[in-house]
Design a protein around this motif. Sequence first.
Motif, PDB file in Angstrom:
ATOM      1  N   SER A  88       3.180 -22.677  -3.563  1.00  0.00           N
ATOM      2  CA  SER A  88       2.861 -21.315  -3.955  1.00  0.00           C
ATOM      3  C   SER A  88       2.688 -20.449  -2.725  1.00  0.00           C
ATOM      4  CB  SER A  88       1.586 -21.294  -4.796  1.00  0.00           C
ATOM      5  OG  SER A  88       0.492 -21.738  -4.031  1.00  0.00           O
ATOM      6  N   GLY A  89       3.114 -19.231  -2.832  1.00  0.00           N
ATOM      7  CA  GLY A  89       2.887 -18.262  -1.772  1.00  0.00           C
ATOM      8  C   GLY A  89       3.652 -18.527  -0.490  1.00  0.00           C
ATOM      9  N   LEU A  90       4.903 -18.950  -0.559  1.00  0.00           N
ATOM     10  CA  LEU A  90       5.714 -19.203   0.630  1.00  0.00           C
ATOM     11  C   LEU A  90       6.481 -17.937   0.969  1.00  0.00           C
ATOM     12  CD1 LEU A  90       7.097 -21.049   2.734  1.00  0.00           C
ATOM     13  CD2 LEU A  90       8.724 -21.665   0.964  1.00  0.00           C
ATOM     14  N   THR A  91       6.220 -17.356   2.130  1.00  0.00           N
ATOM     15  CA  THR A  91       6.929 -16.153   2.550  1.00  0.00           C
ATOM     16  C   THR A  91       7.355 -16.284   4.002  1.00  0.00           C
ATOM     17  OG1 THR A  91       4.883 -15.035   3.204  1.00  0.00           O
ATOM     18  CG2 THR A  91       5.672 -14.633   0.972  1.00  0.00           C
ATOM     19  N   PHE A  92       8.488 -15.695   4.315  1.00  0.00           N
ATOM     20  CA  PHE A  92       8.983 -15.604   5.680  1.00  0.00           C
ATOM     21  C   PHE A  92       9.055 -14.141   6.041  1.00  0.00           C
ATOM     22  CE2 PHE A  92      10.496 -19.854   4.915  1.00  0.00           C
ATOM     23  CZ  PHE A  92      10.329 -20.458   6.142  1.00  0.00           C
ATOM     24  N   GLY A  93       8.311 -13.746   7.060  1.00  0.00           N
ATOM     25  CA  GLY A  93       8.392 -12.393   7.573  1.00  0.00           C
ATOM     26  C   GLY A  93       7.856 -11.340   6.625  1.00  0.00           C
TER      27      GLY A  93
ATOM     28  N   VAL B 265       2.130 -19.922   4.155  1.00  0.00           N
ATOM     29  CA  VAL B 265       1.974 -20.778   2.983  1.00  0.00           C
ATOM     30  C   VAL B 265       0.523 -20.694   2.558  1.00  0.00           C
ATOM     31  CG1 VAL B 265       2.119 -23.117   2.074  1.00  0.00           C
ATOM     32  CG2 VAL B 265       3.788 -22.329   3.750  1.00  0.00           C
ATOM     33  N   ASN B 266       0.294 -20.229   1.345  1.00  0.00           N
ATOM     34  CA  ASN B 266      -1.057 -20.100   0.807  1.00  0.00           C
ATOM     35  C   ASN B 266      -1.986 -19.368   1.772  1.00  0.00           C
ATOM     36  OD1 ASN B 266      -0.217 -21.451  -1.489  1.00  0.00           O
ATOM     37  ND2 ASN B 266      -0.829 -23.438  -0.697  1.00  0.00           N
ATOM     38  N   SER B 267      -1.535 -18.254   2.285  1.00  0.00           N
ATOM     39  CA  SER B 267      -2.300 -17.360   3.169  1.00  0.00           C
ATOM     40  C   SER B 267      -2.576 -17.933   4.553  1.00  0.00           C
ATOM     41  CB  SER B 267      -3.623 -16.949   2.516  1.00  0.00           C
ATOM     42  OG  SER B 267      -3.377 -16.295   1.296  1.00  0.00           O
TER      43      SER B 267
END
Length: 112
Positions: A10-15, A78-80
């Motif tokens: 959950s919450g995987l972001t790039f940039g 990932v997860n903040s």
Amino acid sequence: MSYPIEYGISGLTFGSPAVNGFVVQTFSNSSKAGVVAEVFDENGRRVHSRYDDVTNEMTFDAIIKGATLPTPGQIFTVNSVDYETLSVDAKYGNKEFTACSIKGKNSANLSV
């Protein structure tokens, strides 16, 4: 009524803005201390230990469709928790999907 089942991290972001299009298959997380200081008494027994420069490393395997592969040095979250990308290994199999393995680290003293 059935609800959709969601898999992956959950919450995987790039940039910024966030990159979507990752389906995470597996992931692992390991922690290790970069410096271990130990104090011994006159009998050779350890009486105190101190663990510094703790580094958390995360590796995950994902399938990518419609997303751009990250580059080493890029930050992902990932997860903040922010991680610095160490390596990206891509396996190109068919025309629409790319399998990849991404490794990142977060150090206690690293400000990303």
